[in-house]
Design a protein around this motif. Structure first.
Motif, short mmCIF file in Angstrom:
data_model
loop_
_atom_site.label_atom_id
_atom_site.label_comp_id
_atom_site.label_asym_id
_atom_site.label_seq_id
_atom_site.Cartn_x
_atom_site.Cartn_y
_atom_site.Cartn_z
N LYS A 153 63.43 9.87 42.54
CA LYS A 153 63.21 8.40 42.99
C LYS A 153 61.92 7.99 42.34
CE LYS A 153 66.76 8.55 45.47
NZ LYS A 153 66.44 8.60 47.27
N SER A 154 61.70 6.58 42.28
CA SER A 154 60.72 6.07 41.66
C SER A 154 59.92 5.56 43.18
CB SER A 154 61.30 4.78 40.84
OG SER A 154 61.13 3.53 41.71
N MET A 155 58.90 5.55 43.15
CA MET A 155 57.80 5.34 44.24
C MET A 155 56.68 4.36 44.01
SD MET A 155 57.45 8.42 46.64
CE MET A 155 58.77 9.76 46.72
N LYS A 156 56.20 3.75 44.78
CA LYS A 156 55.50 2.63 44.55
C LYS A 156 54.82 2.44 45.90
CE LYS A 156 54.49 -2.17 43.24
NZ LYS A 156 55.00 -3.40 43.44
N GLU A 157 53.13 2.43 45.81
CA GLU A 157 52.58 2.21 47.12
C GLU A 157 52.29 0.75 47.20
OE1 GLU A 157 50.08 2.02 50.24
OE2 GLU A 157 49.41 0.90 48.26
N LEU A 158 52.58 0.16 48.15
CA LEU A 158 52.66 -1.29 48.27
C LEU A 158 51.27 -2.16 48.38
CD1 LEU A 158 55.83 -1.81 51.07
CD2 LEU A 158 55.81 -1.08 48.31
N TRP A 159 50.33 -1.41 48.68
CA TRP A 159 48.91 -2.23 48.63
C TRP A 159 48.22 -1.85 47.52
CZ3 TRP A 159 48.29 -5.70 52.02
CH2 TRP A 159 48.89 -5.46 53.51
N GLY A 160 48.98 -1.13 46.50
CA GLY A 160 48.21 -1.11 44.98
C GLY A 160 47.65 0.14 44.83
N GLU A 161 47.95 1.19 45.75
CA GLU A 161 47.13 2.25 45.56
C GLU A 161 48.42 3.32 44.59
OE1 GLU A 161 44.23 3.40 46.77
OE2 GLU A 161 44.22 1.46 47.82
N ALA A 162 47.70 4.63 44.12
CA ALA A 162 48.52 5.29 43.26
C ALA A 162 49.92 5.78 44.19
CB ALA A 162 47.82 6.44 42.82
N ALA A 163 50.70 6.05 42.94
CA ALA A 163 51.89 6.63 43.81
C ALA A 163 51.65 8.09 44.51
CB ALA A 163 53.23 6.73 42.89
N PRO A 164 52.34 8.51 45.30
CA PRO A 164 52.02 9.95 46.09
C PRO A 164 52.37 10.80 45.25
CG PRO A 164 53.89 8.99 47.10
CD PRO A 164 53.61 8.03 46.01
N GLU A 165 51.71 12.21 45.41
CA GLU A 165 52.06 13.48 45.03
C GLU A 165 53.54 13.78 45.66
OE1 GLU A 165 50.02 17.73 44.17
OE2 GLU A 165 49.10 15.91 45.31
N ILE A 166 54.15 14.43 45.00
CA ILE A 166 55.56 14.81 45.61
C ILE A 166 55.50 16.52 45.30
CG2 ILE A 166 58.16 14.92 45.73
CD1 ILE A 166 56.84 12.51 46.43
N LYS A 167 55.76 17.25 46.06
CA LYS A 167 55.66 18.64 45.95
C LYS A 167 56.93 19.55 46.83
CE LYS A 167 51.46 20.39 45.41
NZ LYS A 167 50.23 21.09 45.49
N GLU A 168 57.74 19.97 46.46
CA GLU A 168 58.75 21.12 47.11
C GLU A 168 59.35 19.94 48.41
OE1 GLU A 168 56.94 24.34 48.49
OE2 GLU A 168 56.31 24.92 46.42
N GLY A 169 59.89 19.01 47.86
CA GLY A 169 60.33 18.21 49.10
C GLY A 169 59.40 17.25 50.04
N SER A 170 58.07 17.25 49.73
CA SER A 170 57.30 16.57 50.48
C SER A 170 56.38 15.84 49.89
CB SER A 170 56.42 17.77 51.02
OG SER A 170 56.85 18.33 52.26
N LEU A 171 55.90 14.61 50.48
CA LEU A 171 55.09 13.44 49.79
C LEU A 171 53.92 13.83 50.47
CD1 LEU A 171 56.44 10.03 50.23
CD2 LEU A 171 54.44 10.65 51.04
N MET A 172 52.73 13.76 49.76
CA MET A 172 51.59 14.23 50.00
C MET A 172 50.40 12.91 49.60
SD MET A 172 50.93 18.00 49.34
CE MET A 172 52.56 18.04 48.47
N ALA A 173 49.67 12.50 50.81
CA ALA A 173 48.69 11.42 50.22
C ALA A 173 47.57 11.46 51.09
CB ALA A 173 49.64 9.98 50.77
N GLU A 174 46.35 11.18 50.30
CA GLU A 174 45.07 11.29 50.78
C GLU A 174 44.77 9.68 51.28
OE1 GLU A 174 43.39 14.06 51.25
OE2 GLU A 174 41.68 13.18 52.10
N VAL A 175 44.82 9.66 52.86
CA VAL A 175 44.78 8.30 53.49
C VAL A 175 43.28 7.91 53.85
CG1 VAL A 175 45.78 6.73 55.10
CG2 VAL A 175 47.05 8.54 53.92
#
Lengths: 433, 433, 433, 433
Positions: free
Chosen positions: A400-422
């Motif tokens: 999939k293509s991913m986009k952070e809506l507030w302008g941050e970088a796209a998240p990391e995806i690993k083994e079916g999981s999305l990870m983000a430092e918030v």
């Protein structure tokens, strides 16, 4: 008229309360209307709402003692209907009411709303003022035991009297003549309001009779979940909280309320998270200040209100908004979540984090919002499987293509999981397509 | 595994409680399974559920004093897991558990369910019986202050101990080995159940680990609307009422509960109106009788359960069902409402009548149910406009074909309104296409 | 002045409410005062109390709709103090107030009392009427959120404003000038009365300043046991029940209330069981009738009120009393129990019977009352030992002379126990000396 | 026997709980008894009370996890009666029970008390242990739903079963044989204790049958004021508070509780303010420390307990008491207030101060205690008139001799008022004769 057709998306607008309290004037309203028309209308902002006590003489003049001066004069017609105080609303003189101001707002391509208190003026009852279409008077329908604990202006009416419905009909008739598009009725949406259950129904009945599509908004909240069907039957919006201000505790608490009400958002039905205390606020409360919310908190608020499907009502004085605030409220991708209000669902909530998803079925896009409710930066993880097939059949991250809506970088995806430092109190929200 | 996929429609089946109380035997279960397979399976009925105290010795033998004999022996393995009483379930002997009975049910093309009480046997705690996979014992996870007020068998567990999750994992592992398809967990779905919030989550976690798709049903109710999201996250069904019996007051009251929960029905999520007390019931309660519900009331019950989207669990002894009852529960058009569970919405409710509509979007059919809640025959009217556009864009009566699903005459239509004379406590439901 | 000295025994008198509701006139008051002076004064009856809305114009004229007509005119002076309606109290004209009527009552050797509602007239607040001794007005001390749920006349005051105390001072000054001996203040003695806690104190402070010994009676009840000390500190009587009428359920329930309050009776402090609905009552309620209490119940009531130590206020129209009623209320031996009010103690209470004892320490006499609370005649037994040494050191039956105070035969004594056959709802009370 | 004669003054003694928690041993008890006999007996201290879980094996051995170890062994006889753990109470071996220890205490001229939990041991119920005088077992009278939320030892009994009374009778018979003088029954004096109302009555009935005068003390509190008459009928003491510890907030709060209960103190009836946490306490709680109360607070506590009429039970380990503590608890003038317990009355209480008076009618002496509840030194004034004639006919300051009982200077008198500078959290108490 189908009341669900009055507002097919969560209403967006401005309300005078958070900045002006009871003191708002015609000039203030126009200034904000001008600003909205010039800068915000294209993004969907359209309602201009005059909040509490536009009828009260000398409103706000004894603010050290009272928010609402008791036993004070009000502007009123011979049928016990309140009129705008001509001192503050000069165009209302000679019985013109809010018609001229509504025209002004309409000419800008915007919509016009007013606040009312449930019931009939106490002054009308004590002076036996008349009612339209009957020779009974206010004293016959006012219930002296049916009062609002925080505002002294009105008595609740006696629902069992036919003249009570006539009174509400006469109000909506007048408002329709003025060109009102939105009514925020107060003291009607909480445990303690006697007869409110009936009055909600009576108000909608009066709107239907008026022939004008007037959005009905209920206040102050917290609304009662046991009454959800009743609100959905007769109103368009209902506050799920008491007054909301720029305080993180209140914002964090809103996640609990949105969890509770998330299944009750649909076209024409909007549980209401209350005004957005953005920019400069509380001026007439003697406490004028720029919002206490951090930038992260402001993004959290906008994201939650939109993914949940709450109405968006600006609380601050708009002409002074800075660039950050303007960007915040004109982010088209965030506001787009409102186009499918009701699709949002909470996936997880605990003391440290909340996760919501929503779905744009037309564009086959999934949105996932990761909120950090803790006081420190935090890695938040969302696995494909947690959302559940039924919730989001299509939520697959790979490919999939991913986009952070507030302008941050796209998240990391690993083994079916999305990870983000918030960041603390912050959010990241991804569009996944 | 997505728990919402375990039951894509409201489960339909039979439960031993209403007739057998705590006394049900293997032969009783088989007799009802045989009947269901022969006469009801084709209509969607498939679950056979063994209700409370299948593990208790001498269950029901002191019925004048106790429903549940306190301090009595139970059948249990070395890991504090309850086993079927081999006196009543002979095939369970030598540690076979419910495997043979589940096999029997599966061979009939049906599914097999059992009832459990939240927690761990008191007997295990007082005797320090072991737990699978740890050298801690039942005494280490049982919480002596965490009891059920109406049943003496168990102590609630301490959610904060890792061995508590291990215990629930060991239960679901065993049930999966047996071939259990459905768990009705009791004492877990009401205001008073301490630690229940955590235990609901722990049960689903244990199911996920078991690798078997086991429907999770929560009891006794009334479930708490404030916990709705939590139920939807972790369970498949939750009782919205305390035990339901053949009493009009309870049936009338169910309309209030369905109003409250109607927005919480979706695939895999079913607020549960409880068993259908049909045919002969209450035998082992010392009060055996044919259902007290009139025929009209029975149709009202079936219609409400189906248009709302409740699971359907037969309470009576099925082999003795008469023709009326068989017709009632095999009305394909009524049962078809379950295919789009969640679409039903209340249009009106007062002390005298209730109106619901639902929508089969695939076949573009609207259903309108007119319930007479009063004690006298009554004309009930539904206008096209009352349902609201958003609810039912297509609800137009003129030019439509209409059919009453229980075999009554089609209703009269006049000026956009549908009118029907409905008997006391009865219903008429129309398919409009 | 020591407020406990204002009424050294429980006050005895007549109150206009039970018969006249809001309609009592000067002539009615005089007629009852004449009767009391002629026939009852010698037995201790002395207060003549004018109950609610003596200030209200047209009071009682719309009785089908309202007990208390809202938004109606009241007679009031320039200091927001209510005055008697001169239509009903002709002697009050020209500002004489209740002075002439009080004089009349005093000349008969009796005492004069009036009813007031907590707070300040709503009419005064809405019309900004003045206050004695300040240029603030009623609008400055009236609290619009502080209302009585059953009567529309007043707003509660704001205790934190010094002018509120000044207002109460001005009231008591006026009442002292009139010669008032007794104030029954209403809407001040119950869970729901906001600010009542402060107003009780303020009333006593105003009485002290007035220089006149005015008994302070609080209504409507049920008083809160948690406030017992506060009542004892500032008032003389407080109602332990909502309005009491001629209904056995209410009378039976009074035993529970007397149990609760028995330790709070002492000189100047009288938990109040409310008026005695004897003779003809409820005339102005549109429900005029002879008391529904049987003769046995009337004796039970009189005995309980007296042994407990409640004030005795006649509710019925006295001039029409029959011989039974006159005997009932002039039984000197029963009334003598009031001379040592506070000595009474409950010995036993269950659903079928209650037993009380009291002690006249001067005459070394014990009283034992055996109440039959059941619906059938019943033998009630009291053993010497049950009362307890500390309660009644001297309660020994053998060798004592015994007398039943209502004229029944003396009881049987056997082995240290007193036995009596008591009729349903009846009582037997023995003087043992 | 008249239960009010069991303790004609508020009991004074020592209780093992505050220092030893569940771990107290025979040696500990004797050490404290020796100390009391040698140093305190002459001042009225006489009870030695062994508190909770004297029957529990390994009590206190898992203090990090549990205060009360669940599912642990207890020492018990064949009639389901708990016996002292012989590990901790060696003299109890061979079925001697507490007889030897009671003898020891009695020989010192003191009295002996024990703590019990309401109900019957869970172990007895689950093992079907017998009952004295019947062939029913513990399982027949234990109610599995009737549990204590903070202690796992017992099940409440079923009051409707005659064997339940037999069980309590068998307990009191055994305790009488042991020579027990005082029973502190726990889990019986609070809102949440099911069946406690009946068990209080049953305990007193069992005491009466035992033929021994055993003081009955109820715990844990807060007792319910609505049950006051019931406590006075059947018990001698009842806790008006949950556990009291050395924390000013709790001490300040006790003034509110004493206000509420002041009218319920009389010979044989003592609302109980709980143990005095003096000297070294909390040792076995893993938190051993000298009392956190300042010297002023300790005097405040002793003065309030005595003028109110509470029992006095020492909580600390007596042998280590320092000189200040010994002076505090042997002040004969303060302790003398207990001789007329019940005479004390609160005169005033607000957030900053409290005033109490009491009366020694024999010696015609008035006592006035001025408590400073604020956090700063404060002048407290008491006028002659504030106490009221009825309260204190003789309270005149002029011409009286005055003495401060804790050794401070006599107060200043001016114009009928007594004035004293009282330190923060402190007290001055005057004897006026």
């Amino acid at each position: 008229m189908d009341k669900n057709g009055f507002a097919k998306k969560p209403p967006m607008g401005w309300n005078s309360y958070d900045y002006y309290d009871t003191t708002v004037t015609e000039a203030d309203v126009k200034r904000n209307a001008d600003f909205m028309a010039a800068h915000l209308k294209d993004f969907g902002w359209e309602y201009i709402v005059v909040d509490i006590e536009w009828y009260a003489k000398r409103a706000g003049s004894r603010r050290d003692e009272y928010q609402y001066i008791p036993f004070e004069e009000v502007e009123m017609d011979e049928y016990s209907r309140l009129l705008p105080d001509p001192e503050r609303f000069p165009s209302a003189k000679d019985g013109a009411g809010f018609r001229p101001l509504a025209d002004y707002v309409h000419e800008k391509g915007l919509k016009f709303g007013i606040h009312i208190m449930r019931g009939i003026p106490r002054n009308a009852a004590h002076s036996h003022v008349g009612l339209l279409g009957t020779d009974k008077t206010a004293a016959d329908i006012a219930d002296p035991a049916n009062t609002c604990f925080w505002n002294p202006d009105m008595y609740g009416i006696r629902p069992e009297k036919p003249e009570s419905q006539m009174y509400y009909d006469s109000l909506m008739k007048l408002y329709a003549e003025w060109g009102v598009d939105f009514i925020k009725c107060d003291d009607i949406c909480r445990e303690d309001a006697r007869s409110a259950h009936d009055e909600i129904r009576m108000l909608q009945e009066a709107i239907q009779k008026s022939g004008r599509e007037i959005v009905l908004s209920l206040s102050p909240g917290p609304a009662r979940i046991e009454e959800a069907w009743h609100y959905e039957k007769y109103a368009n919006m209902w506050r799920i909280t008491d007054d909301f201000w720029d305080d993180w505790k209140l914002l964090k608490n809103m996640f609990e309320r949105c969890e509770l009400w998330q299944n009750h958002v649909s076209a024409g039905n909007y549980p209401d998270c209350d005004m957005l205390p953005l920019g400069r606020i509380a001026e007439a409360f003697g406490n004028g200040h720029e919002t206490n919310f951090t930038k992260e908190e402001q993004k959290t608020m906008m994201t939650l209100w939109c993914i949940f499907g709450s109405p968006l009502m600006m609380g601050g004085e708009m002409p002074g908004f800075d660039e950050f605030t303007m960007d915040l409220i004109t982010n088209r991708e965030i506001l787009h979540l409102q186009d499918f209000a009701g699709a949002g669902r909470q996936v997880r909530r605990n003391d440290n984090e909340a996760v919501w998803v929503s779905f744009d079925r037309e564009k086959d896009t999934v949105y996932a919002a990761l909120f950090n409710l803790s006081d420190e930066s935090r890695e938040i993880i969302l696995s494909e499987t947690e959302t559940g097939e039924s919730l989001a059949r299509s939520i697959r991250f790979s490919g999939k293509s991913m986009k952070e809506l507030w302008g941050e970088a796209a998240p990391e995806i690993k083994e079916g999981s999305l990870m983000a430092e918030v960041p603390a109190h912050g959010v990241q929200i991804y569009g996944i397509m």
